[in-house]
Write a protein that holds these residues in place. Structure first.
Motif, PDB file in Angstrom:
ATOM      1  N   PHE A  28       0.843  -1.199   0.000  1.00 29.46           N
ATOM      2  CA  PHE A  28       0.000   0.000   0.000  1.00 29.46           C
ATOM      3  C   PHE A  28       0.879   1.249   0.000  1.00 29.46           C
ATOM      4  CE2 PHE A  28      -3.116   2.801   2.444  1.00 29.46           C
ATOM      5  CZ  PHE A  28      -3.930   3.015   1.344  1.00 29.46           C
ATOM      6  N   PHE A  29       0.548   2.187  -0.867  1.00 29.68           N
ATOM      7  CA  PHE A  29       1.304   3.431  -1.052  1.00 29.68           C
ATOM      8  C   PHE A  29       2.744   3.185  -1.526  1.00 29.68           C
ATOM      9  CE2 PHE A  29      -2.218   5.868   0.164  1.00 29.68           C
ATOM     10  CZ  PHE A  29      -1.933   7.197  -0.066  1.00 29.68           C
ATOM     11  N   HIS A  30       2.932   2.079  -2.253  1.00 30.50           N
ATOM     12  CA  HIS A  30       4.183   1.818  -2.960  1.00 30.50           C
ATOM     13  C   HIS A  30       3.857   1.609  -4.440  1.00 30.50           C
ATOM     14  CE1 HIS A  30       5.611   1.200   1.119  1.00 30.50           C
ATOM     15  NE2 HIS A  30       6.849   1.233   0.666  1.00 30.50           N
ATOM     16  N   PHE A  31       4.878   1.626  -5.263  1.00 29.52           N
ATOM     17  CA  PHE A  31       4.661   1.495  -6.707  1.00 29.52           C
ATOM     18  C   PHE A  31       5.867   0.878  -7.387  1.00 29.52           C
ATOM     19  CE2 PHE A  31       6.799   5.558  -6.154  1.00 29.52           C
ATOM     20  CZ  PHE A  31       7.636   5.662  -7.253  1.00 29.52           C
ATOM     21  N   LEU A  32       5.653   0.398  -8.607  1.00 33.58           N
ATOM     22  CA  LEU A  32       6.740  -0.007  -9.493  1.00 33.58           C
ATOM     23  C   LEU A  32       6.642   0.853 -10.747  1.00 33.58           C
ATOM     24  CD1 LEU A  32       6.726  -3.909  -9.159  1.00 33.58           C
ATOM     25  CD2 LEU A  32       8.359  -2.284  -8.172  1.00 33.58           C
ATOM     26  N   PRO A  33       7.762   1.442 -11.174  1.00 29.70           N
ATOM     27  CA  PRO A  33       7.693   2.462 -12.222  1.00 29.70           C
ATOM     28  C   PRO A  33       7.538   1.957 -13.653  1.00 29.70           C
ATOM     29  CG  PRO A  33       9.942   2.246 -11.420  1.00 29.70           C
ATOM     30  CD  PRO A  33       9.106   1.341 -10.586  1.00 29.70           C
ATOM     31  N   LYS A  34       8.035   0.778 -13.992  1.00 26.07           N
ATOM     32  CA  LYS A  34       8.013   0.340 -15.398  1.00 26.07           C
ATOM     33  C   LYS A  34       7.541  -1.097 -15.499  1.00 26.07           C
ATOM     34  CE  LYS A  34      11.549   3.587 -16.964  1.00 26.07           C
ATOM     35  NZ  LYS A  34      12.874   3.756 -17.594  1.00 26.07           N
ATOM     36  N   VAL A  35       6.256  -1.280 -15.317  1.00 22.96           N
ATOM     37  CA  VAL A  35       5.671  -2.618 -15.365  1.00 22.96           C
ATOM     38  C   VAL A  35       5.078  -2.854 -16.761  1.00 22.96           C
ATOM     39  CG1 VAL A  35       3.921  -4.145 -14.369  1.00 22.96           C
ATOM     40  CG2 VAL A  35       5.142  -2.526 -12.900  1.00 22.96           C
ATOM     41  N   ASP A  36       5.378  -4.008 -17.322  1.00 23.30           N
ATOM     42  CA  ASP A  36       4.806  -4.376 -18.620  1.00 23.30           C
ATOM     43  C   ASP A  36       3.403  -4.943 -18.383  1.00 23.30           C
ATOM     44  OD1 ASP A  36       3.980  -5.870 -20.908  1.00 23.30           O
ATOM     45  OD2 ASP A  36       6.043  -5.982 -21.610  1.00 23.30           O
ATOM     46  N   ILE A  37       2.399  -4.165 -18.759  1.00 13.26           N
ATOM     47  CA  ILE A  37       1.010  -4.628 -18.674  1.00 13.26           C
ATOM     48  C   ILE A  37       0.535  -4.865 -20.104  1.00 13.26           C
ATOM     49  CG2 ILE A  37      -1.348  -4.109 -17.903  1.00 13.26           C
ATOM     50  CD1 ILE A  37       0.381  -4.135 -15.496  1.00 13.26           C
ATOM     51  N   SER A  38       0.536  -6.130 -20.496  1.00 14.32           N
ATOM     52  CA  SER A  38       0.079  -6.504 -21.841  1.00 14.32           C
ATOM     53  C   SER A  38       0.772  -5.685 -22.931  1.00 14.32           C
ATOM     54  CB  SER A  38      -1.435  -6.322 -21.920  1.00 14.32           C
ATOM     55  OG  SER A  38      -1.976  -7.088 -22.963  1.00 14.32           O
ATOM     56  N   GLY A  39       2.087  -5.533 -22.777  1.00 14.18           N
ATOM     57  CA  GLY A  39       2.874  -4.836 -23.796  1.00 14.18           C
ATOM     58  C   GLY A  39       2.932  -3.326 -23.643  1.00 14.18           C
ATOM     59  N   ILE A  40       2.326  -2.785 -22.605  1.00 12.71           N
ATOM     60  CA  ILE A  40       2.315  -1.334 -22.375  1.00 12.71           C
ATOM     61  C   ILE A  40       3.096  -1.034 -21.098  1.00 12.71           C
ATOM     62  CG2 ILE A  40       0.828   0.668 -21.875  1.00 12.71           C
ATOM     63  CD1 ILE A  40      -1.422  -0.878 -23.405  1.00 12.71           C
ATOM     64  N   GLU A  41       3.982  -0.025 -21.160  1.00 17.04           N
ATOM     65  CA  GLU A  41       4.772   0.336 -19.980  1.00 17.04           C
ATOM     66  C   GLU A  41       3.940   1.211 -19.049  1.00 17.04           C
ATOM     67  OE1 GLU A  41       8.364   3.248 -19.369  1.00 17.04           O
ATOM     68  OE2 GLU A  41       9.151   1.378 -20.246  1.00 17.04           O
ATOM     69  N   VAL A  42       3.795   0.761 -17.789  1.00 20.31           N
ATOM     70  CA  VAL A  42       2.898   1.423 -16.841  1.00 20.31           C
ATOM     71  C   VAL A  42       3.584   1.595 -15.487  1.00 20.31           C
ATOM     72  CG1 VAL A  42       0.632   1.270 -15.689  1.00 20.31           C
ATOM     73  CG2 VAL A  42       0.916   0.287 -17.973  1.00 20.31           C
ATOM     74  N   LEU A  43       3.387   2.767 -14.865  1.00 18.25           N
ATOM     75  CA  LEU A  43       3.746   2.920 -13.456  1.00 18.25           C
ATOM     76  C   LEU A  43       2.531   2.411 -12.667  1.00 18.25           C
ATOM     77  CD1 LEU A  43       5.354   5.968 -11.630  1.00 18.25           C
ATOM     78  CD2 LEU A  43       3.400   4.751 -10.652  1.00 18.25           C
TER      79      LEU A  43
END
Length: 371
Positions: free
Chosen positions: A174-189
């Motif tokens: 909670f209240f943490h994140f990952l900056p460059k996650v591959d979600i179905s080929g799209i780069e997402v924070l």
């Protein structure tokens, strides 16, 4: 679909609204969906399954440079030095008199790089204020138009999003994140945050990829009953969970302490910050006004701006900041900013609805808390 108005701003997801049956409204100069199916259905979907929101109207600002931390410490009420990389923090930004400029999230991307997420109606005001008060070693860049923001919220949010990525989402706290996650080929924070009182994620991505990700999430969540959701459900959800709305619970005339977000105000942090003295004084002397929950005893819904009275007083003791019929509790509830001596739970009050005083009582908040 409502009649379009070319003067209204639109998010990158505007083209998909019609496809999913959105009813749009003018929300602070933006043409946004108030609902896709019904506010009640969307509210219940988020409480029991999951819902997907377009919140791309929110503002994003990058602060960079070796002076960024000092600038943020001076601008913000919270202690930004406590942030680790890949962690987010909720804070307020105040005027010298303690009134609230905005409430916002700060993401620590790197040692000298921070992402600020601000309210849509405050973007220009906030950016100007920030630029005027940062030091010379800090650069400020408004990237709002380049970023799309989706929010997938609800108890099944993780299970749905997990279908689209190999990254183990359960490891994002909670209240943490990952900056460059591959979600179905799209780069997402991917950030484990939200504005509904439920578990879920806020997804920051390049504006050009927004439509594709929206469709993919809804397709992945078909079995789970994920619904596209509008501003109506967003408001009832945040209301039940006692998450403040700028312009209602918070404003230039309402301090973060009065609004009940004192946890985000660190008057004892070493650094000076704008509004520190005023807020410290409020804390030491005791608040003259407090935000309370109210439940209607008589018939009627307490709406924003309605006057609130003590049973024995002719003059108002405060006003309603937000109110609605709670879909979860099936009661007419509100928040009211009232004189502190009437703030104890169980105090009988009256709300003026259509020139008539209607009986109510102060109650505990938040109205809803997930178990």
């Amino acid at each position: 679909m409502s009649t379009t108005n070319q003067e209204l701003k639109r998010t990158p997801l505007f083209p998909v609204y019609q496809k999913y049956g959105a009813k749009t409204i003018d929300f602070g100069g933006w043409e946004l969906p108030v609902q896709f199916t019904s506010i009640l259905d969307e509210h219940q979907a988020v409480r029991t399954k999951a819902g997907l929101f377009d919140v791309s109207h929110m503002g994003e600002v990058l602060l960079k440079g070796e002076g960024a931390i000092d600038s943020l410490q001076y601008l913000m009420t919270n202690d930004i030095r406590r942030l680790s990389i890949n962690q987010a923090m909720y804070t307020a930004m105040c005027y010298p008199d303690g009134g609230t400029i905005d409430d916002l999230l700060i993401y620590k991307l790197a040692e000298d790089e921070y992402l600020l997420v601000i309210n849509a109606s405050n973007i220009n005001k906030d950016v100007k204020w920030i630029e005027e008060h940062v030091n010379s070693k800090t650069t400020v860049k408004n990237i709002s138009s380049e970023v799309a923001l989706l929010a997938l919220q609800g108890p099944l949010a993780e299970a749905v999003l997990q279908k689209l990525t190999s990254v183990n989402l359960s490891e994002i706290g909670f209240f943490h994140f990952l900056p460059k996650v591959d979600i179905s080929g799209i780069e997402v924070l991917v950030s484990r945050t939200g504005y509904t009182g439920e578990d879920g994620f806020e997804l920051y991505l390049d504006a050009k990829d927004a439509e594709s990700l929206w469709d993919k999430i809804l397709e992945a969540g078909k079995e789970e009953g994920v619904l596209p959701c509008g501003l109506g459900a967003r408001d009832t959800l945040r209301f039940e969970a006692k998450l403040p709305l700028y312009g209602q619970e918070l404003s230039a005339d309402i301090s973060p302490l009065e609004a009940g977000i004192g946890f985000a105000v660190k008057v004892n942090k070493e650094n000076d910050f704008i509004g520190k003295e005023a807020l410290k004084e409020q804390k030491e002397k005791g608040l003259s006004r407090k935000l309370v929950g109210i439940e209607m005893v008589g018939r009627g819904i307490p709406r924003h701006g309605y006057a609130v009275y003590a049973i024995d007083k002719a003059e108002p003791i405060g006003f309603v900041t937000s109110g609605t019929h709670s879909p979860t509790l099936k009661k007419n509830l509100g928040f009211a900013l009232i004189q502190a001596e009437y703030a104890s739970v169980g105090t009988p009050v009256a709300v003026e609805i259509r020139n008539k005083r209607v009986e109510a009582v102060t109650v505990k908040t938040p109205f809803y808390k997930r178990t």
